[in-house]
Design a protein around this motif. Structure first.
Motif, mmCIF file in Angstrom:
data_model
loop_
_atom_site.group_PDB
_atom_site.id
_atom_site.type_symbol
_atom_site.label_atom_id
_atom_site.label_comp_id
_atom_site.label_asym_id
_atom_site.label_seq_id
_atom_site.Cartn_x
_atom_site.Cartn_y
_atom_site.Cartn_z
ATOM 1 N N GLU A 164 2.311 6.524 -7.035
ATOM 2 C CA GLU A 164 1.325 7.506 -7.508
ATOM 3 C C GLU A 164 1.859 8.925 -7.351
ATOM 4 O OE1 GLU A 164 -2.329 6.843 -5.429
ATOM 5 O OE2 GLU A 164 -2.635 4.869 -6.335
ATOM 6 N N VAL A 165 2.496 9.192 -6.235
ATOM 7 C CA VAL A 165 3.060 10.518 -5.999
ATOM 8 C C VAL A 165 4.160 10.806 -7.008
ATOM 9 C CG1 VAL A 165 4.392 11.906 -4.355
ATOM 10 C CG2 VAL A 165 2.430 10.587 -3.555
ATOM 11 N N GLN A 166 5.004 9.827 -7.277
ATOM 12 C CA GLN A 166 6.071 10.020 -8.261
ATOM 13 C C GLN A 166 5.501 10.274 -9.652
ATOM 14 O OE1 GLN A 166 8.619 6.592 -8.006
ATOM 15 N NE2 GLN A 166 9.743 7.382 -6.229
ATOM 16 N N ASP A 167 4.439 9.543 -10.023
ATOM 17 C CA ASP A 167 3.799 9.761 -11.327
ATOM 18 C C ASP A 167 3.232 11.175 -11.436
ATOM 19 O OD1 ASP A 167 4.456 7.226 -12.124
ATOM 20 O OD2 ASP A 167 2.483 6.355 -11.637
ATOM 21 N N GLU B 182 0.837 -1.214 0.000
ATOM 22 C CA GLU B 182 0.000 0.000 0.000
ATOM 23 C C GLU B 182 0.865 1.254 0.000
ATOM 24 O OE1 GLU B 182 -3.116 2.262 2.955
ATOM 25 O OE2 GLU B 182 -2.873 0.100 3.144
ATOM 26 N N THR B 183 1.885 1.264 0.819
ATOM 27 C CA THR B 183 2.794 2.406 0.866
ATOM 28 C C THR B 183 3.559 2.542 -0.444
ATOM 29 O OG1 THR B 183 3.030 2.072 3.238
ATOM 30 C CG2 THR B 183 4.676 3.447 2.167
ATOM 31 N N ASP B 184 4.009 1.413 -0.999
ATOM 32 C CA ASP B 184 4.729 1.447 -2.267
ATOM 33 C C ASP B 184 3.837 1.985 -3.382
ATOM 34 O OD1 ASP B 184 6.946 0.425 -1.022
ATOM 35 O OD2 ASP B 184 6.570 -1.654 -1.638
ATOM 36 N N LEU C 144 6.045 13.645 -11.967
ATOM 37 C CA LEU C 144 6.517 13.628 -13.354
ATOM 38 C C LEU C 144 5.559 14.388 -14.277
ATOM 39 C CD1 LEU C 144 7.850 9.974 -13.711
ATOM 40 C CD2 LEU C 144 9.182 12.080 -13.734
ATOM 41 N N GLU C 145 4.260 14.219 -14.048
ATOM 42 C CA GLU C 145 3.269 14.946 -14.853
ATOM 43 C C GLU C 145 3.413 16.448 -14.660
ATOM 44 O OE1 GLU C 145 -0.662 13.538 -14.019
ATOM 45 O OE2 GLU C 145 -0.136 11.457 -14.486
ATOM 46 N N ILE C 146 3.593 16.866 -13.412
ATOM 47 C CA ILE C 146 3.746 18.295 -13.118
ATOM 48 C C ILE C 146 5.006 18.839 -13.768
ATOM 49 C CG2 ILE C 146 4.187 19.957 -11.262
ATOM 50 C CD1 ILE C 146 2.329 18.215 -9.501
ATOM 51 N N GLU C 147 6.098 18.080 -13.718
ATOM 52 C CA GLU C 147 7.345 18.527 -14.346
ATOM 53 C C GLU C 147 7.188 18.655 -15.855
ATOM 54 O OE1 GLU C 147 10.444 15.850 -13.149
ATOM 55 O OE2 GLU C 147 10.437 16.559 -11.077
#
Length: 159
Positions: free
Chosen positions: A140-143, A133-135, A146-149
């Motif tokens: 999701e946060v990393q994705d 669940e944590t992974d 990347l979208e924001i960048e």
């Protein structure tokens, strides 16, 4: 002992077991020193404890005579290390007669306590214990990052 609140209790228990085991072991060990075999062997040449002092004396005289050259300091430090090695080599450590029960008790206390300490000290942080669940949330946060960048790069290109 699976609750988070028990980590301090496990640490304290493991530390207490380790200390008690080492204390009992220290009460069952006899340390002595003797002249038999004292000194250091260099191949077939035996340098006894008295002869080990000669390089130290030469190093001190050399250091004062040369005004403290680097080579004289190194020679003196090596001779001091030889003296310490000779003292350690001439030390004898004996374990007094123990019953099997005492020996097993000492080993269980020392290694059981060390194991409990290692379990607490090297355990994964609470956030990583939750598993997938944590992974998944981290991915999701990393994705999203990347979208924001990518969006920021597109805005820079448009300007």
């Amino acid at each position: 002992m699976k609750n988070k609140g028990n980590e301090l209790l496990q640490f304290a228990g493991g530390f207490a077991m380790l200390i008690v085991g080492l204390f009992i072991l220290s009460q069952k060990v006899v340390v002595s020193s003797g002249f038999f075999g004292a000194g250091i062997w260099f191949g077939s040449f035996h340098m006894s404890n008295g002869l080990i002092m000669i390089p130290f004396i030469i190093g001190i005289v050399w250091m004062f005579a040369s005004g403290g050259s680097l080579l004289s300091k190194v020679f003196t430090v090596v001779s001091v290390l030889l003296i310490i090695a000779a003292i350690i080599i001439s030390t004898r450590i004996y374990l007094v007669r123990l019953s099997l029960y005492e020996w097993v008790l000492i080993l269980v206390l020392i290694f059981g306590g060390a194991g409990m300490l290692a379990r607490v000290l090297f355990a994964m942080p609470a956030g990583k214990r939750r598993g997938e669940e944590t992974d998944r949330k981290a991915m999701e946060v990393q994705d999203k990052m990347l979208e924001i960048e990518k969006e920021i790069e597109q805005i820079k290109k448009e300007q």
